[in-house]
Design a protein around this motif. Structure first.
Motif, PDB file in Angstrom:
ATOM      1  N   VAL A  15      -6.184  -1.951  -0.802  1.00  0.00           N
ATOM      2  CA  VAL A  15      -5.480  -0.862  -0.132  1.00  0.00           C
ATOM      3  C   VAL A  15      -6.451  -0.159   0.808  1.00  0.00           C
ATOM      4  N   LYS A  16      -6.139  -0.170   2.100  1.00  0.00           N
ATOM      5  CA  LYS A  16      -7.026   0.447   3.091  1.00  0.00           C
ATOM      6  C   LYS A  16      -6.683   1.911   3.314  1.00  0.00           C
ATOM      7  N   ASN A  17      -5.406   2.215   3.267  1.00  0.00           N
ATOM      8  CA  ASN A  17      -4.978   3.580   3.545  1.00  0.00           C
ATOM      9  C   ASN A  17      -3.561   3.796   3.030  1.00  0.00           C
ATOM     10  N   ILE A  18      -3.284   5.023   2.595  1.00  0.00           N
ATOM     11  CA  ILE A  18      -1.921   5.383   2.193  1.00  0.00           C
ATOM     12  C   ILE A  18      -1.596   6.721   2.835  1.00  0.00           C
ATOM     13  N   VAL A  19      -0.459   6.785   3.497  1.00  0.00           N
ATOM     14  CA  VAL A  19      -0.037   8.036   4.112  1.00  0.00           C
ATOM     15  C   VAL A  19       1.356   8.380   3.613  1.00  0.00           C
ATOM     16  N   LYS A  30      -5.329  15.142  -0.015  1.00  0.00           N
ATOM     17  CA  LYS A  30      -6.753  14.804   0.048  1.00  0.00           C
ATOM     18  C   LYS A  30      -6.979  13.324  -0.225  1.00  0.00           C
ATOM     19  N   ASN A  31      -6.195  12.780  -1.134  1.00  0.00           N
ATOM     20  CA  ASN A  31      -6.396  11.388  -1.515  1.00  0.00           C
ATOM     21  C   ASN A  31      -5.134  10.851  -2.211  1.00  0.00           C
ATOM     22  N   ILE A  32      -4.881   9.568  -2.026  1.00  0.00           N
ATOM     23  CA  ILE A  32      -3.793   8.923  -2.749  1.00  0.00           C
ATOM     24  C   ILE A  32      -4.316   7.605  -3.306  1.00  0.00           C
ATOM     25  N   VAL A  33      -4.113   7.383  -4.579  1.00  0.00           N
ATOM     26  CA  VAL A  33      -4.536   6.131  -5.200  1.00  0.00           C
ATOM     27  C   VAL A  33      -3.331   5.499  -5.880  1.00  0.00           C
ATOM     28  N   GLY A  70       7.533  -5.334 -27.902  1.00  0.00           N
ATOM     29  CA  GLY A  70       6.176  -5.858 -28.017  1.00  0.00           C
ATOM     30  C   GLY A  70       5.646  -6.587 -26.801  1.00  0.00           C
ATOM     31  N   GLN A  71       6.476  -6.729 -25.778  1.00  0.00           N
ATOM     32  CA  GLN A  71       6.011  -7.400 -24.551  1.00  0.00           C
ATOM     33  C   GLN A  71       5.137  -6.475 -23.706  1.00  0.00           C
ATOM     34  N   MET A  72       4.195  -7.057 -22.981  1.00  0.00           N
ATOM     35  CA  MET A  72       3.381  -6.254 -22.081  1.00  0.00           C
ATOM     36  C   MET A  72       4.077  -6.163 -20.729  1.00  0.00           C
ATOM     37  N   LEU A  73       4.155  -4.959 -20.204  1.00  0.00           N
ATOM     38  CA  LEU A  73       4.791  -4.740 -18.918  1.00  0.00           C
ATOM     39  C   LEU A  73       3.777  -4.150 -17.946  1.00  0.00           C
ATOM     40  N   ASN A  74       3.813  -4.597 -16.707  1.00  0.00           N
ATOM     41  CA  ASN A  74       2.993  -3.950 -15.688  1.00  0.00           C
ATOM     42  C   ASN A  74       3.816  -2.879 -14.989  1.00  0.00           C
ATOM     43  N   VAL A  75       3.283  -1.685 -14.925  1.00  0.00           N
ATOM     44  CA  VAL A  75       3.985  -0.589 -14.265  1.00  0.00           C
ATOM     45  C   VAL A  75       3.067  -0.004 -13.194  1.00  0.00           C
ATOM     46  N   SER A  76       3.604   0.187 -12.002  1.00  0.00           N
ATOM     47  CA  SER A  76       2.798   0.780 -10.931  1.00  0.00           C
ATOM     48  C   SER A  76       2.627   2.274 -11.174  1.00  0.00           C
ATOM     49  N   SER A  77       1.522   2.793 -10.682  1.00  0.00           N
ATOM     50  CA  SER A  77       1.288   4.231 -10.829  1.00  0.00           C
ATOM     51  C   SER A  77       0.758   4.811  -9.529  1.00  0.00           C
ATOM     52  N   ILE A  78       0.880   6.117  -9.394  1.00  0.00           N
ATOM     53  CA  ILE A  78       0.353   6.789  -8.201  1.00  0.00           C
ATOM     54  C   ILE A  78      -0.335   8.079  -8.623  1.00  0.00           C
ATOM     55  N   GLU A  79      -1.319   8.453  -7.860  1.00  0.00           N
ATOM     56  CA  GLU A  79      -2.083   9.669  -8.102  1.00  0.00           C
ATOM     57  C   GLU A  79      -2.261  10.321  -6.738  1.00  0.00           C
ATOM     58  N   ILE A  80      -1.661  11.476  -6.552  1.00  0.00           N
ATOM     59  CA  ILE A  80      -1.757  12.175  -5.265  1.00  0.00           C
ATOM     60  C   ILE A  80      -2.568  13.441  -5.470  1.00  0.00           C
ATOM     61  N   VAL A  81      -3.661  13.580  -4.739  1.00  0.00           N
ATOM     62  CA  VAL A  81      -4.486  14.787  -4.842  1.00  0.00           C
ATOM     63  C   VAL A  81      -4.144  15.726  -3.684  1.00  0.00           C
ATOM     64  N   LEU A  82      -3.676  16.912  -4.047  1.00  0.00           N
ATOM     65  CA  LEU A  82      -3.364  17.939  -3.051  1.00  0.00           C
ATOM     66  C   LEU A  82      -4.447  19.004  -3.107  1.00  0.00           C
ATOM     67  N   GLY A  83      -4.920  19.443  -1.960  1.00  0.00           N
ATOM     68  CA  GLY A  83      -5.936  20.487  -1.967  1.00  0.00           C
ATOM     69  C   GLY A  83      -5.704  21.469  -0.844  1.00  0.00           C
ATOM     70  N   ARG A  84      -6.249  22.658  -1.011  1.00  0.00           N
ATOM     71  CA  ARG A  84      -6.168  23.628   0.073  1.00  0.00           C
ATOM     72  C   ARG A  84      -7.172  23.253   1.143  1.00  0.00           C
ATOM     73  N   LYS A  85      -6.769  23.453   2.367  1.00  0.00           N
ATOM     74  CA  LYS A  85      -7.635  23.072   3.496  1.00  0.00           C
ATOM     75  C   LYS A  85      -8.933  23.845   3.485  1.00  0.00           C
TER      76      LYS A  85
END
Lengths: 97, 97
Positions: A67-71, B68-71, B82-97
């Protein structure tokens, strides 16, 4: 429909109503055609699917992609009854390392 | 439940089954309590809602906040059978300028 969109703006995969794997395949194709970067775009409820597509592509198929960038952003749409709606959008750029 | 989670790890808002505005309020509260950055986390179908929350917070309520960042990532979960599942996740960092 989707195919036309992708031709109009190469390197971009728009997430719509198809199954996730259809978009995964579109991404793999574009990456293997020599594009070093592709952009996955989605709006509203399909945002989760866009993340799924990016994760499946880089974890299962194109191991050297990252992943290069996310907007994220907001787009204004007009609903059928003329009201303006705010819809969130996402743009994920995947590129080969 | 959500309240406990937020106390365990401050600055983090986990998106669950509540309405979007409940999480928007949680973000505004944490930002106004002096936290300069907050992290919004979500998994699976709630990823779209996480983006909605971030967009509403920075466009409507905390005008000086920015992304500030998104992963994005994949988490392995065990389903009920009992099955293994893959689930996508997101992490959004918000910050004051």
């Amino acid at each position: 429909m989707d195919q036309t969109k992708q031709k109009n703006k190469t390197n971009t995969v728009y997430i719509g109503k198809k199954p996730t794997m259809a978009y995964v395949l579109a991404c793999i194709t574009q990456l293997s055609e020599g594009n070093s970067e592709i952009t996955i775009r989605a709006r509203g409820r399909t945002i989760s699917q866009a993340v799924d597509v990016a994760e499946v592509v880089r974890n299962k198929f194109v191991k050297d992609a990252s992943v290069k960038n996310i907007v994220i952003g907001t787009e204004e749409l007009e609903s059928k009854d003329g009201q303006m709606l705010n819809v969130s959008s996402i743009e994920i750029v995947l590129g080969r390392k």
